[in-house]
Design a protein around this motif. Structure first.
Motif, PDB file in Angstrom:
ATOM      1  N   VAL A 174       0.848  -1.190   0.000  1.00 37.60           N
ATOM      2  CA  VAL A 174       0.000   0.000   0.000  1.00 37.60           C
ATOM      3  C   VAL A 174       0.880   1.236   0.000  1.00 37.60           C
ATOM      4  O   VAL A 174       1.545   1.534   0.988  1.00 37.60           O
ATOM      5  N   THR A 175       0.910   1.910  -1.129  1.00 43.08           N
ATOM      6  CA  THR A 175       1.724   3.124  -1.221  1.00 43.08           C
ATOM      7  C   THR A 175       0.826   4.303  -1.553  1.00 43.08           C
ATOM      8  O   THR A 175      -0.262   4.131  -2.114  1.00 43.08           O
ATOM      9  N   PRO A 176       1.262   5.508  -1.212  1.00 44.50           N
ATOM     10  CA  PRO A 176       0.471   6.692  -1.542  1.00 44.50           C
ATOM     11  C   PRO A 176       0.202   6.802  -3.046  1.00 44.50           C
ATOM     12  O   PRO A 176      -0.895   7.175  -3.459  1.00 44.50           O
ATOM     13  N   GLN A 177       1.206   6.433  -3.839  1.00 47.04           N
ATOM     14  CA  GLN A 177       1.034   6.527  -5.291  1.00 47.04           C
ATOM     15  C   GLN A 177      -0.086   5.615  -5.769  1.00 47.04           C
ATOM     16  O   GLN A 177      -0.935   6.018  -6.574  1.00 47.04           O
ATOM     17  N   ARG A 178      -0.085   4.402  -5.258  1.00 41.20           N
ATOM     18  CA  ARG A 178      -1.122   3.466  -5.687  1.00 41.20           C
ATOM     19  C   ARG A 178      -2.489   3.894  -5.199  1.00 41.20           C
ATOM     20  O   ARG A 178      -3.488   3.797  -5.932  1.00 41.20           O
ATOM     21  N   MET A 179      -2.532   4.391  -3.982  1.00 45.63           N
ATOM     22  CA  MET A 179      -3.805   4.898  -3.471  1.00 45.63           C
ATOM     23  C   MET A 179      -4.315   6.018  -4.372  1.00 45.63           C
ATOM     24  O   MET A 179      -5.502   6.075  -4.715  1.00 45.63           O
ATOM     25  N   ALA A 180      -3.381   6.888  -4.744  1.00 45.06           N
ATOM     26  CA  ALA A 180      -3.767   8.043  -5.560  1.00 45.06           C
ATOM     27  C   ALA A 180      -4.317   7.603  -6.913  1.00 45.06           C
ATOM     28  O   ALA A 180      -5.314   8.147  -7.401  1.00 45.06           O
ATOM     29  N   VAL A 181      -3.683   6.614  -7.507  1.00 43.42           N
ATOM     30  CA  VAL A 181      -4.165   6.146  -8.808  1.00 43.42           C
ATOM     31  C   VAL A 181      -5.535   5.486  -8.661  1.00 43.42           C
ATOM     32  O   VAL A 181      -6.436   5.718  -9.478  1.00 43.42           O
ATOM     33  N   LEU A 182      -5.708   4.728  -7.607  1.00 44.39           N
ATOM     34  CA  LEU A 182      -7.021   4.105  -7.405  1.00 44.39           C
ATOM     35  C   LEU A 182      -8.093   5.163  -7.163  1.00 44.39           C
ATOM     36  O   LEU A 182      -9.213   5.052  -7.679  1.00 44.39           O
ATOM     37  N   GLU A 183      -7.745   6.181  -6.397  1.00 41.64           N
ATOM     38  CA  GLU A 183      -8.699   7.280  -6.182  1.00 41.64           C
ATOM     39  C   GLU A 183      -9.084   7.927  -7.505  1.00 41.64           C
ATOM     40  O   GLU A 183     -10.260   8.190  -7.768  1.00 41.64           O
ATOM     41  N   ALA A 184      -8.070   8.167  -8.329  1.00 39.18           N
ATOM     42  CA  ALA A 184      -8.325   8.788  -9.635  1.00 39.18           C
ATOM     43  C   ALA A 184      -9.255   7.903 -10.458  1.00 39.18           C
ATOM     44  O   ALA A 184     -10.260   8.376 -11.008  1.00 39.18           O
ATOM     45  N   LEU A 185      -8.938   6.629 -10.518  1.00 37.60           N
ATOM     46  CA  LEU A 185      -9.776   5.710 -11.292  1.00 37.60           C
ATOM     47  C   LEU A 185     -11.200   5.714 -10.776  1.00 37.60           C
ATOM     48  O   LEU A 185     -12.159   5.611 -11.542  1.00 37.60           O
ATOM     49  N   ASP A 186     -11.317   5.847  -9.472  1.00 36.65           N
ATOM     50  CA  ASP A 186     -12.633   5.780  -8.878  1.00 36.65           C
ATOM     51  C   ASP A 186     -13.479   7.005  -9.231  1.00 36.65           C
ATOM     52  O   ASP A 186     -14.683   6.896  -9.433  1.00 36.65           O
ATOM     53  N   SER A 187     -12.827   8.150  -9.337  1.00 36.28           N
ATOM     54  CA  SER A 187     -13.654   9.339  -9.555  1.00 36.28           C
ATOM     55  C   SER A 187     -13.720   9.775 -11.006  1.00 36.28           C
ATOM     56  O   SER A 187     -14.644  10.488 -11.394  1.00 36.28           O
ATOM     57  N   LEU A 188     -12.758   9.345 -11.815  1.00 34.18           N
ATOM     58  CA  LEU A 188     -12.815   9.724 -13.228  1.00 34.18           C
ATOM     59  C   LEU A 188     -13.752   8.780 -13.964  1.00 34.18           C
ATOM     60  O   LEU A 188     -13.588   7.573 -13.918  1.00 34.18           O
ATOM     61  N   LYS A 189     -14.701   9.329 -14.637  1.00 35.30           N
ATOM     62  CA  LYS A 189     -15.607   8.481 -15.404  1.00 35.30           C
ATOM     63  C   LYS A 189     -15.147   8.449 -16.858  1.00 35.30           C
ATOM     64  O   LYS A 189     -14.162   9.063 -17.232  1.00 35.30           O
ATOM     65  N   ASN A 190     -15.884   7.750 -17.653  1.00 31.21           N
ATOM     66  CA  ASN A 190     -15.652   7.736 -19.099  1.00 31.21           C
ATOM     67  C   ASN A 190     -14.278   7.227 -19.514  1.00 31.21           C
ATOM     68  O   ASN A 190     -13.667   7.770 -20.429  1.00 31.21           O
ATOM     69  N   HIS A 191     -13.811   6.212 -18.791  1.00 28.58           N
ATOM     70  CA  HIS A 191     -12.675   5.477 -19.322  1.00 28.58           C
ATOM     71  C   HIS A 191     -11.487   6.380 -19.612  1.00 28.58           C
ATOM     72  O   HIS A 191     -11.111   6.585 -20.761  1.00 28.58           O
ATOM     73  N   PRO A 192     -10.881   6.884 -18.568  1.00 29.88           N
ATOM     74  CA  PRO A 192      -9.820   7.871 -18.718  1.00 29.88           C
ATOM     75  C   PRO A 192      -8.552   7.299 -19.344  1.00 29.88           C
ATOM     76  O   PRO A 192      -8.269   6.103 -19.237  1.00 29.88           O
ATOM     77  N   THR A 193      -7.803   8.182 -19.972  1.00 33.38           N
ATOM     78  CA  THR A 193      -6.471   7.848 -20.464  1.00 33.38           C
ATOM     79  C   THR A 193      -5.487   7.973 -19.308  1.00 33.38           C
ATOM     80  O   THR A 193      -5.799   8.560 -18.267  1.00 33.38           O
ATOM     81  N   ALA A 194      -4.290   7.437 -19.518  1.00 33.09           N
ATOM     82  CA  ALA A 194      -3.246   7.587 -18.514  1.00 33.09           C
ATOM     83  C   ALA A 194      -3.004   9.067 -18.233  1.00 33.09           C
ATOM     84  O   ALA A 194      -2.733   9.469 -17.103  1.00 33.09           O
ATOM     85  N   ASP A 195      -3.145   9.864 -19.255  1.00 33.03           N
ATOM     86  CA  ASP A 195      -2.898  11.293 -19.113  1.00 33.03           C
ATOM     87  C   ASP A 195      -3.916  11.960 -18.184  1.00 33.03           C
ATOM     88  O   ASP A 195      -3.553  12.768 -17.326  1.00 33.03           O
ATOM     89  N   LYS A 196      -5.166  11.614 -18.340  1.00 31.17           N
ATOM     90  CA  LYS A 196      -6.207  12.140 -17.451  1.00 31.17           C
ATOM     91  C   LYS A 196      -5.940  11.706 -16.013  1.00 31.17           C
ATOM     92  O   LYS A 196      -6.085  12.480 -15.073  1.00 31.17           O
ATOM     93  N   ILE A 197      -5.567  10.463 -15.872  1.00 33.89           N
ATOM     94  CA  ILE A 197      -5.276   9.927 -14.546  1.00 33.89           C
ATOM     95  C   ILE A 197      -4.093  10.677 -13.947  1.00 33.89           C
ATOM     96  O   ILE A 197      -4.116  11.067 -12.782  1.00 33.89           O
ATOM     97  N   LYS A 198      -3.108  10.916 -14.753  1.00 35.77           N
ATOM     98  CA  LYS A 198      -1.937  11.681 -14.311  1.00 35.77           C
ATOM     99  C   LYS A 198      -2.370  13.058 -13.802  1.00 35.77           C
ATOM    100  O   LYS A 198      -2.031  13.449 -12.690  1.00 35.77           O
ATOM    101  N   GLU A 199      -3.141  13.770 -14.605  1.00 29.34           N
ATOM    102  CA  GLU A 199      -3.622  15.102 -14.187  1.00 29.34           C
ATOM    103  C   GLU A 199      -4.286  15.045 -12.822  1.00 29.34           C
ATOM    104  O   GLU A 199      -4.000  15.854 -11.938  1.00 29.34           O
ATOM    105  N   TYR A 200      -5.182  14.086 -12.673  1.00 27.66           N
ATOM    106  CA  TYR A 200      -5.932  13.983 -11.432  1.00 27.66           C
ATOM    107  C   TYR A 200      -5.008  13.684 -10.264  1.00 27.66           C
ATOM    108  O   TYR A 200      -5.069  14.314  -9.213  1.00 27.66           O
ATOM    109  N   VAL A 201      -4.136  12.734 -10.457  1.00 31.95           N
ATOM    110  CA  VAL A 201      -3.229  12.324  -9.388  1.00 31.95           C
ATOM    111  C   VAL A 201      -2.366  13.502  -8.958  1.00 31.95           C
ATOM    112  O   VAL A 201      -2.165  13.755  -7.776  1.00 31.95           O
ATOM    113  N   ILE A 202      -1.884  14.238  -9.959  1.00 31.96           N
ATOM    114  CA  ILE A 202      -0.918  15.290  -9.659  1.00 31.96           C
ATOM    115  C   ILE A 202      -1.556  16.479  -8.944  1.00 31.96           C
ATOM    116  O   ILE A 202      -0.882  17.213  -8.223  1.00 31.96           O
ATOM    117  N   LYS A 203      -2.866  16.621  -9.085  1.00 33.31           N
ATOM    118  CA  LYS A 203      -3.550  17.658  -8.308  1.00 33.31           C
ATOM    119  C   LYS A 203      -3.277  17.483  -6.821  1.00 33.31           C
ATOM    120  O   LYS A 203      -2.959  18.440  -6.122  1.00 33.31           O
TER     121      LYS A 203
END
Ligand code: MN
Ligand code: MN
Ligand code: ZN
Ligand code: ZN
Lengths: 144, 144
Positions: B17-46
């Motif tokens: 369990v790392t902060p990075q993985r948590m962050a990516v899972l959070e992003a996946l959970d809130s981003l709808k419409n099948h995000p690209t890695a780039d969208k996920i990156k944007e969200y995580v980096i916020k």
DNA sequence: CTATTAAATAGGAATAATTCCTAATTAGGA
DNA sequence: TCCTAATTAGGAATTATTCCTATTTAATAG
């Protein structure tokens, strides 16, 4: 002879008949299994060694716009093309890159009927393609 | 609270369990419409401004291997991810990049039944996904 | 708690696929 | 045969993704 048909395809699409386009169509015609641009490039260059790579990509995109090829949806970062325009579905191998055509009019009809009845709000259905995901069992590798 | 569930998901998959993985899972959970890695990156980096891009790609690939995300097949040179693990199909818009989820148990069952009877030689079916291709009719743009 | 260590990450370089740019060539019609 | 818009060659540029490795860290055991 085949060249006649190919150049007809081009004319019917309002595309100038060029050696490059003929070569790409020939490649599409003889390469099976949904080739990548790279495979198409290899094939084309065998006979026409100085066709530019960019030309092949542009040609494929042009053909796509005119409906002379289709793109096959994959989960890989590399495009694959399909010269078979007849309606069909695809077998995707989970373990390899292999993608096989799957023709089944009964299935196609069943799906069409289903969506004739089942309206989707705010969406107009134009095409239905089934991704059949699994593994190929080539008899030989069955002896573990 | 949600964090508990997320870190459980990781532990269940034998992933640290790392902060990075948590962050990516959070992003996946809130981003709808099948995000690209780039969208996920944007969200995580916020929220976590110094997560490396490579880490996000690696994390997504790890999740994919563990079955925590799926890849959505497209005909574009950019991967899209799906955090919804429940069986479903997809509406693909011909005009835009939009990909919508389509849940329909009756359809899913119909397809499964069909392939229970219809054997495919040398192929073992594991999953069936329908690509429903067409256009979205958003009422507003109907006034041409 | 603290120490240990295998696993994970940051940061940046490298690669792969595709697209873009532009001067030169060419297909097809006049 | 000439004209011209469309096409192409060739290479640079861009985009998405992967790779590399020194550093950090999560998990576990003492
Ligand atoms: Mn790419
Ligand atoms: Mn790529
Ligand atoms: Zn096909
Ligand atoms: Zn989905």
């Amino acid at each position: 002879m085949k060249k006649e048909k190919i150049s007809m395809d081009l004319k019917n699409s309002n595309l100038k008949v060029t050696p490059q386009r003929m070569a790409v169509l020939e490649a599409l015609d003889s390469l099976k299994n949904h080739p990548t641009a790279d495979k198409i490039k290899e094939y084309v260059i065998k006979n026409h060694p100085n066709v530019a790579v960019g030309t092949i990509y542009k040609t494929l995109e042009t053909f796509f716009e005119k409906g002379l090829v289709k793109k096959v949806k994959t989960e890989k970062d590399v495009m694959r093309y399909d010269a078979i325009l007849k309606k069909h579905h695809h077998l995707y191998c989970e373990d390899t890159e292999q993608i096989e055509d799957f023709f089944d009019d009964k299935l196609t009809k069943m799906l069409e009927e289903y969506f004739k009845k089942r309206e989707i709000p705010n969406f107009q259905v134009k095409d239905l393609k089934l991704q059949i995901i699994g593994t190929f069992i080539n008899k030989k590798s069955l002896n573990k």
